[in-house]
Scaffold this motif. Structure first.
Motif, PDB file in Angstrom:
ATOM      1  N   LYS A   1      35.570  36.583  39.937  1.00  0.00           N
ATOM      2  CA  LYS A   1      35.056  35.843  41.084  1.00  0.00           C
ATOM      3  C   LYS A   1      35.357  35.946  42.624  1.00  0.00           C
ATOM      4  N   VAL A   2      36.587  36.054  42.327  1.00  0.00           N
ATOM      5  CA  VAL A   2      37.042  35.642  44.153  1.00  0.00           C
ATOM      6  C   VAL A   2      37.321  36.686  44.472  1.00  0.00           C
ATOM      7  N   LYS A   3      37.268  37.750  44.296  1.00  0.00           N
ATOM      8  CA  LYS A   3      37.313  39.389  44.349  1.00  0.00           C
ATOM      9  C   LYS A   3      35.899  39.499  44.968  1.00  0.00           C
ATOM     10  N   ARG A   4      34.932  39.416  44.011  1.00  0.00           N
ATOM     11  CA  ARG A   4      33.906  39.577  44.823  1.00  0.00           C
ATOM     12  C   ARG A   4      33.422  38.046  45.671  1.00  0.00           C
TER      13      ARG A   4
ATOM     14  N   ILE B   1      47.995  44.337  55.750  1.00  0.00           N
ATOM     15  CA  ILE B   1      49.003  43.729  55.068  1.00  0.00           C
ATOM     16  C   ILE B   1      47.818  43.192  53.704  1.00  0.00           C
ATOM     17  N   THR B   2      49.316  42.690  53.045  1.00  0.00           N
ATOM     18  CA  THR B   2      48.628  41.223  52.048  1.00  0.00           C
ATOM     19  C   THR B   2      49.376  39.746  52.221  1.00  0.00           C
ATOM     20  N   ASP B   3      48.631  39.517  52.017  1.00  0.00           N
ATOM     21  CA  ASP B   3      48.902  38.259  52.221  1.00  0.00           C
ATOM     22  C   ASP B   3      49.835  37.535  50.858  1.00  0.00           C
ATOM     23  N   LYS B   4      50.981  37.041  50.701  1.00  0.00           N
ATOM     24  CA  LYS B   4      51.351  36.502  49.793  1.00  0.00           C
ATOM     25  C   LYS B   4      51.689  35.521  49.589  1.00  0.00           C
ATOM     26  N   ASN B   5      51.246  34.318  50.078  1.00  0.00           N
ATOM     27  CA  ASN B   5      50.815  33.270  50.209  1.00  0.00           C
ATOM     28  C   ASN B   5      49.273  32.924  49.384  1.00  0.00           C
TER      29      ASN B   5
ATOM     30  N   ASN C   1      43.118  42.219  49.911  1.00  0.00           N
ATOM     31  CA  ASN C   1      44.464  43.374  48.928  1.00  0.00           C
ATOM     32  C   ASN C   1      45.094  42.737  47.734  1.00  0.00           C
ATOM     33  N   ALA C   2      45.412  41.181  48.281  1.00  0.00           N
ATOM     34  CA  ALA C   2      46.170  40.832  46.770  1.00  0.00           C
ATOM     35  C   ALA C   2      45.040  40.621  45.673  1.00  0.00           C
ATOM     36  N   CYS C   3      44.128  41.037  46.133  1.00  0.00           N
ATOM     37  CA  CYS C   3      42.832  41.308  44.346  1.00  0.00           C
ATOM     38  C   CYS C   3      42.973  42.999  43.741  1.00  0.00           C
ATOM     39  N   SER C   4      43.956  43.710  44.774  1.00  0.00           N
ATOM     40  CA  SER C   4      43.920  44.765  43.980  1.00  0.00           C
ATOM     41  C   SER C   4      45.451  45.424  44.603  1.00  0.00           C
ATOM     42  N   SER C   5      45.197  46.267  43.438  1.00  0.00           N
ATOM     43  CA  SER C   5      46.824  47.208  43.610  1.00  0.00           C
ATOM     44  C   SER C   5      47.000  48.122  44.807  1.00  0.00           C
TER      45      SER C   5
END
Length: 211
Positions: A186-189, A167-171, A157-161
């Motif tokens: 690369k992290v998203k993949r 939830i999204t991990d804020k850290n 979720n942190a990689c995408s709008s």
């Protein structure tokens, strides 16, 4: 045994074709009334375009290789493999298929594509933090798959709008924003690959339909 064709032979790509694909800089086509520096910069701009095209092509090859390995892994762990009975003939068939798949995987692993990303010190530290969080997730997978999946989703979720779910991990999001754009992709993949793995685990461990 496969043998690479000799350049210039009828079975391979001719040297002329290879040379035609190389970037050509013809100073006669550049405006001669420009100062030498502008003409050199213009040539360098052209070369930079070819370099970026080369990087994009190499990155795509890297993605294609990873996708092939992921698909091979899915085939090896497909339901068809687990549907084979435990008879002696079925065990032999399973071993034959596994050896065949291992040979293809080994062949695929011989292809090495590496596109290096330039980072400053802060970007290096951010990437280290992101990788540390993902590695911790993978370790958790062994003991608590459900928690690991939830954490993976929060990272994704942190990689995408658009949230996948939850939830999204804020850290993780904060660390990710400190990475380069190439590293973020690369992290998203990598996270998407983990999510695909979780889905595959769920399918594999589903109980067979009752009669």
């Amino acid at each position: 045994m496969d043998v690479d064709p000799i350049p210039g032979s009828s079975s391979g790509i001719s040297t002329a074709v290879v040379l035609q694909a190389m970037p050509k800089i013809d100073e006669d086509h550049l405006l001669s009334n420009k100062p030498p520096k502008e003409r050199i910069v213009e040539m360098l701009d052209m070369l930079e375009t070819h370099v970026e095209k080369l990087r994009r092509g190499a990155s795509q090859l890297e993605e294609d290789r990873d996708a092939l390995l992921s698909t091979l892994d899915s085939v090896v762990n497909a339901d068809l493999m687990y549907n084979l009975d435990e008879s002696e003939s079925a065990i032999v068939e399973r071993d034959d298929v596994t050896r065949y798949a291992d040979r293809i995987i080994s062949r695929c692993m011989t292809v090495e594509v590496r596109v290096m990303t330039q980072r400053d010190k802060m970007q290096e530290e951010a990437l280290f933090q992101v990788n540390h969080l993902i590695d911790s997730l993978v370790i958790t997978l062994r003991s608590d798959p459900e928690t690991a999946k939830q954490r993976c989703v929060s990272y994704m979720n942190a990689c995408s709008s658009q949230n996948v779910q939850g939830i999204t991990d804020k850290n993780f999001e904060s660390a990710l924003l400190g990475c380069t754009m190439d590293d973020q992709k690369k992290v998203k993949r990598r996270l998407q690959g983990l999510l695909n793995y979780f889905e595959k685990m769920k399918v594999v461990h589903l109980p067979p339909d009752l009669p």
